[in-house]
Write an enzyme that holds these catalytic residues in place. Sequence first.
Site, mmCIF file in Angstrom:
data_model
loop_
_atom_site.group_PDB
_atom_site.id
_atom_site.type_symbol
_atom_site.label_atom_id
_atom_site.label_comp_id
_atom_site.label_asym_id
_atom_site.label_seq_id
_atom_site.Cartn_x
_atom_site.Cartn_y
_atom_site.Cartn_z
ATOM 1 N N ASP A 274 25.470 35.614 47.350
ATOM 2 C CA ASP A 274 26.855 35.975 47.602
ATOM 3 C C ASP A 274 26.914 37.505 47.728
ATOM 4 O O ASP A 274 25.906 38.208 47.558
ATOM 5 C CB ASP A 274 27.762 35.422 46.490
ATOM 6 C CG ASP A 274 29.204 35.292 46.956
ATOM 7 O OD1 ASP A 274 29.943 34.477 46.393
ATOM 8 O OD2 ASP A 274 29.589 36.004 47.918
ATOM 9 N N TRP A 275 28.102 38.026 47.967
ATOM 10 C CA TRP A 275 28.290 39.446 48.269
ATOM 11 C C TRP A 275 27.750 40.331 47.137
ATOM 12 O O TRP A 275 28.303 40.354 46.042
ATOM 13 C CB TRP A 275 29.788 39.710 48.464
ATOM 14 C CG TRP A 275 30.117 41.055 49.006
ATOM 15 C CD1 TRP A 275 30.016 42.253 48.355
ATOM 16 C CD2 TRP A 275 30.612 41.361 50.311
ATOM 17 N NE1 TRP A 275 30.416 43.261 49.160
ATOM 18 C CE2 TRP A 275 30.798 42.763 50.376
ATOM 19 C CE3 TRP A 275 30.934 40.596 51.451
ATOM 20 C CZ2 TRP A 275 31.275 43.405 51.517
ATOM 21 C CZ3 TRP A 275 31.408 41.245 52.571
ATOM 22 C CH2 TRP A 275 31.557 42.630 52.605
#
Length: 739
Positions: free
Chosen positions: A268-269
């Site tokens: 994820d980010w």
Amino acid sequence: MKSNTKRKRLLVDSVADRVEQLLVQMTMSEKIGQLSQLQGGSGVDQDILKEAIAAGQVSSLLNEVDLDTVNELQRVAVEKSRLGIPLLIARDVIHGFETVFPIPLGQAASFNPEVVKSGARVAALEAASKGINWTFAPMIDVSRDPRWGRIAESLGEDPYLTSVLGNAMIDGFQGDDLADAGSIAACAKHFAGYGASEAGIDYNTTNIPENELRNVHLRPFKAASEAGVATFMSSFGDLNGVPATASKFLHTQVLRDEWHYDGFVVSDWESISQLSIHGLTANDKESAYEAAAAGIDMEMTSTTYRDHLPDLIEDGLINESEIDGKVRAVLALKIKLGLFENPYTDSKDYEQISNPEYMQEAKSAALESLVLLKNENQSLPLSVSDKKSLAIIGPMADAPYEQLGTWIFDGEQKISQTPLQAIEHLITDDVDIHYLKAMDTTRSRDDGSISQAVELGKKSDVIILFLGEESILSGEAHSRADIDLPGNQVELIKAMSKLGKPVIAVILAGRPLTLSNIVDDVDALLYAWHPGTMGGPAIAEVLFGLESPSGKTPVTFPKVVGQIPIYYGKKNTGKPATDESCVHIDEIDAKAEQTSFGMTAFHLDAGYKPLFEFGYGLSYSEFNYSDLHVNTNSLTIGNSLRASVKLSNIGSCRATEIVQLYVRDLVGNVTRPVKELKGFKRITLDAGESTVVSFDIHTDDLAFYNREMKLVTEAGDFHLWIGGSSATELRTEFSVTKP
Ligand code: GLC
């Protein structure tokens, strides 16, 4: 069949062969470049980005949606980089692109895989016309905590419903062939357990015993893996002491060794660089090691792989064959997407965005997402030609952006049709409309607006309130500890209920709200979630009876926030509550002593039941269930039984019922839920019409992970229900026997 198999085999060989032909030419720097996703979009220095792409250091771009820019950057990758490997262009296309569909939680209320699939298809076609070839959806985190903002993005509390609808979304996005124009790669996220974030606080810690993880939270991901989802995304959360992004248990033991998944996993980010913030690692180099060793293939937006994998390989901590495995999975997807043959996008190859067909699809989805929670005194449906005056009041009646919901960066509010607009369009001139927004936002506490609203109500025959939450009050990082209607919406409802006129409340929100404090003050209650671009026409057509509502709650509605987590598929406990065993706090005898009542599993001030259970929803007609039976009461492991019920529309109009089948395994090697959804069907009947609805249940459908974490179906006795909600009591029995 033979020829198909042969062709399939050739395809697989050609992909694998082409991957090897590329891999053998690649430098280690280029291989690591294929494991890096960078942010695109207006805030990024395009020259620096182009340099990195030309140097083979970028595999994928996130958040670039300008088609000319996408084609320009693809051209740099294809024509300037040494091996000409095209880019994956990614975007969060969660519930629509410019044409916005109901939030996934609303789509889940339709219990209709076809509606979900067609919504994803429209989203894919619109996104692909902008050069996007990878979406970060479906989000299939089982969500049982409406305080959590991302419940809006989920498909609800049930693993089976989430599995069926998540796979429908994958089908819609990926189509029959990833190389087809309009097909985009899907992404099962967030792997795993994100929906159980403590206190419903986003990004918070999750502690889930492995047995519960496997029996509840992993089921939709296993289904997605089997359905051929192109990618997975790791979760932000700390799962049982190891952040999911560094979990070898999840990304290697479960995903690769047990499920034999062959796609790739993106973080994820910045979730890799966050491992040091979690306190699992001391620095980015250690974070890169932990994530790479766990099985994360591509890094989203942080650069720990680019910065530290060369040293980790040099130090012998990560070997080249591990890197090759990651690169193979990324290259395979780019080949399957046809990007080497067609790296550029011509919007002329696609239908006009937001065309009438797409808008109609969005309206159909919104119609089927609406859940009628209460309808007393025949308040609904209204009539389009009643010589009555309508008071339309509330901050969500004419909020074209807010009704779109969360994750709609590309949603076009200019085409969003609001309930006020739709009602004005629908009714005849005989009907007067008095409209008042009444408050700036749903959070306003301006009491002056209530007196204005009361004056409007006094001169109207019917009062329709459009209330709820704006888009910003749910979604990522937007959790609430108090999930009542915000601001002074409750006071508004109570003031209007005193006027002695029919009060209809339409709630637009990104989560189930706690409505016990107003449910008795309204005659009708319609839940619209955030219904998207065509939410207005859908709501209007249901309010005025052109369509009967058919949605069912995909998540439990608590009476009060203190009941959370509360969900239908609970365990029985050793002291289950009954209506008889509960005493309300206001009824406790002054002289009550410690053991004078209760001694079962309930709250003194809330009991043990929710306000509205999972699978609940009314229509404008009435359905009766009878003659429930199974074709055998003794089922040998490896076989199926057929359960059937007679469904009758005993009401006054044509309507649709979502027929649901639940089972309970009475005794298990681990305790089993008191009910588990194992089937559902949408059945439409005319008034007076009946039909027999049947479901086939195989013993594999009854399997669960036991204490040894083995997926087993055990012999034993089962209960089976079929009905219109998880509270159905129409029940039969059967036994499973060993072969
Ligand atoms: C976000 C979300 C994830 C999303 C990603 C890219 O933080 O957690 O769901 O796909 O970043 O926007």
